[in-house]
Design an enzyme around this catalytic site. Structure first.
Site, short mmCIF file in Angstrom:
data_model
loop_
_atom_site.label_atom_id
_atom_site.label_comp_id
_atom_site.label_asym_id
_atom_site.label_seq_id
_atom_site.Cartn_x
_atom_site.Cartn_y
_atom_site.Cartn_z
NE ARG A 1 -1.64 3.92 -11.52
CZ ARG A 1 -0.52 3.48 -10.91
NH1 ARG A 1 -0.60 2.62 -9.91
NH2 ARG A 1 0.66 3.88 -11.33
CG LEU B 1 -1.71 -1.28 1.52
CD1 LEU B 1 -2.51 -1.14 2.80
CD2 LEU B 1 -2.61 -1.63 0.34
CD GLU C 1 9.40 -1.59 -4.76
OE1 GLU C 1 9.09 -0.59 -4.09
OE2 GLU C 1 8.90 -1.84 -5.86
CG ASN D 1 0.77 7.95 -4.68
OD1 ASN D 1 -0.28 8.21 -4.10
ND2 ASN D 1 1.18 8.62 -5.75
CG ASN E 1 4.96 4.86 7.62
OD1 ASN E 1 5.78 4.72 8.52
ND2 ASN E 1 5.29 4.91 6.34
P1 AMP Z 1 5.15 4.90 -1.27
O1 AMP Z 1 4.54 4.95 -2.64
O2 AMP Z 1 5.38 3.52 -0.77
O3 AMP Z 1 6.35 5.80 -1.12
O4 AMP Z 1 4.05 5.52 -0.27
C1 AMP Z 1 3.71 6.87 -0.31
C2 AMP Z 1 2.44 7.10 0.51
O5 AMP Z 1 2.62 6.60 1.85
C3 AMP Z 1 2.09 8.56 0.74
O6 AMP Z 1 1.35 9.06 -0.35
C4 AMP Z 1 1.28 8.51 2.00
O7 AMP Z 1 -0.10 8.31 1.67
C5 AMP Z 1 1.75 7.29 2.73
N1 AMP Z 1 2.48 7.58 3.96
C6 AMP Z 1 3.79 7.88 4.11
N2 AMP Z 1 4.09 8.09 5.40
C7 AMP Z 1 2.93 7.93 6.10
C8 AMP Z 1 2.57 8.03 7.48
N3 AMP Z 1 3.46 8.34 8.42
N4 AMP Z 1 1.28 7.79 7.81
C9 AMP Z 1 0.38 7.49 6.87
N5 AMP Z 1 0.65 7.38 5.56
C10 AMP Z 1 1.91 7.61 5.17
#
Ligand code: AMP
Length: 403
Positions: A244, A212, A387, A214, A337
């Site tokens: 999306r 999970l 990754e 973006n 997170n």
């Molecule tokens: P990624 O694509 O794995 O880098 O995830 C990015 C997404 O993680 C961001 O758009 C946030 O929605 C979510 N995210 C990052 N840090 C947190 C956090 N501390 N609490 C909740 N969501 C987070």
């Protein structure tokens, strides 16, 4: 092979992410990102992790990926980690679409490049950018082994019953339409790390992985092999994502075209870039959505509920696909997170043996951990994905095997 370092490159249409790793201990020597390549406002951010210094940022136009990689090489050289060093064993490239052809990491030669090119019609945004990175790196170090690690490879073990859409197979085959799945490097890494967390061999566990970020996808992994995943021909299918839509009645597209008067490109942009959490409430960052919910914002609360409802449906579906489940593993930005997402996703699933322990779930950390109660039949785990390390590990193993 003499060197022990691997440079990992993740080349996007206007960006270049990189990490340099030392495979003796999987440590990170340097990491960075070039953004807005081709614009006047390009930026290079380089973090010299081995040297322990502060991140260095440089602003100013970087015309293309060639210039970007040269700028990265210069930064690395400043830290004594130049790309001309004999310590560099290989370069590993993330390649999004490997179709059915690439089931494993592959040493890049002209034929491999031609095949990645042939897949551009099914990955029009990603594969051209990945190819640019490959060509640039080959020009810089033509003597060095370069390896392509494909986002789709882990999913090529899916049975036909999961991979095929219910359409005329002649049409599907002619246009190479099937479920390919993405984020495979992450699903592979996390499912293996989850087995390790349980103290078992990957062959002995069934895991549902929820990546999970973006972008978001789920997979069902039986004994270390993927048997189903939520993304399809493209990354648009499946879970609700940052921007999306995920699953929808395909007729929505006909309706938007015929009744809404939208062009195919407009619909493509709507569903890929302006839907999901962002489309529902104007924010795609889960932190901001939680903040708004705490303030009583109804649109944010509904977006969260739709996101979680979809997630729950996939947990149930993959539970049924696997029959027995040892662990549900949450990973990537949201999965690692956002404790409220994990809690809501398994709420009410005690009948399936799924629950989180509120105290454990609230603890933050960057190590793999179990957040379910000791007595739970199925472990709920938080397993940070990596990754770059997975790409470096696969690259190093392949190059080591070939020399
Ligand atoms: P990624 O694509 O794995 O880098 O995830 C990015 C997404 O993680 C961001 O758009 C946030 O929605 C979510 N995210 C990052 N840090 C947190 C956090 N501390 N609490 C909740 N969501 C987070």
């Amino acid at each position: 092979m003499t060197g022990t370092r691997v440079l990992v490159l993740n080349s996007g249409s206007s960006s270049l992410k990189y990490q340099l790793l030392d495979m003796r201990d999987s440590s990170r020597l340097a990491a960075g990102l070039v953004e807005r390549i081709g614009e006047q406002t390009s930026r290079l951010k380089h973090t010299p992790l081995a040297a322990g210094g502060d991140a260095r940022e440089a602003d100013g136009p970087i015309a293309d990926h060639d210039a970007a990689l040269k700028a990265v090489a210069q930064e690395l050289a400043r830290d004594g980690l130049g790309l001309d060093s004999p310590d560099l064993a290989a370069i590993g490239h993330r390649v999004v679409h490997g179709g059915m052809f690439f089931t494993e990491p592959t040493v890049i030669d002209d034929a491999v490049i031609a095949e990645i090119e042939r897949l551009i019609p099914v990955a029009p945004l990603h594969n051209p950018a990945n190819l640019t990175g490959i060509r640039t790196a080959r020009a810089l170090r033509p003597d060095l082994p370069q390896v392509a690690v494909f986002d789709t490879a882990f999913h090529t073990t899916m049975p036909e019953s999961a991979a095929r859409y219910a359409i005329d197979p002649r049409i599907a085959d002619r246009h190479r339409i099937r479920r390919y799945g993405f984020h495979g490097t992450s699903h592979a890494y996390v499912s293996r790390a989850t087995a390790e967390l349980l103290g078992k061999a990957p062959e002995d566990v069934n895991v549902i992985v929820l990546h999970l970020g973006n972008g978001a996808s789920a997979s069902a992994v039986r004994g270390g092999r993927c048997v189903d995943t939520s993304m399809g021909l493209t990354p648009l299918e499946g879970l609700v994502m940052g921007t999306r839509s995920g699953d929808m009645d395909p007729a929505v597209i006909f309706h938007l075209a015929r009744v809404g008067g939208m062009s195919m490109d407009e619909i493509d942009t709507l569903l890929n870039k302006r839907s999901g959490l962002f489309g529902l409430c104007g924010d795609n960052d889960m932190r901001e959505i939680r903040r708004r919910i705490d303030e009583g914002d109804e649109a944010a609360a509904l977006a969260f509920d739709i996101y979680v409802h979809r997630l729950k449906k996939y947990i149930g579906a993959y539970y049924a696909v696997l029959g027995t489940v040892d662990a549900v593993a949450f990973t990537a930005g949201v999965g690692e997170n956002a404790a409220p997402v994990r809690e809501a996703a398994v709420a009410g699933l005690e009948g399936l043996g799924l629950a989180v322990d509120p105290g454990r779930n609230a603890v933050r950390g960057d190590r793999p951990r179990i957040v379910s109660p000791d007595a739970a039949r199925v472990a709920v785990a938080v397993v940070p994905t990596d990754e770059e390390l997975e790409i470096a590990t696969q690259t190093y193993a392949l190059v080591g095997k070939n020399t």
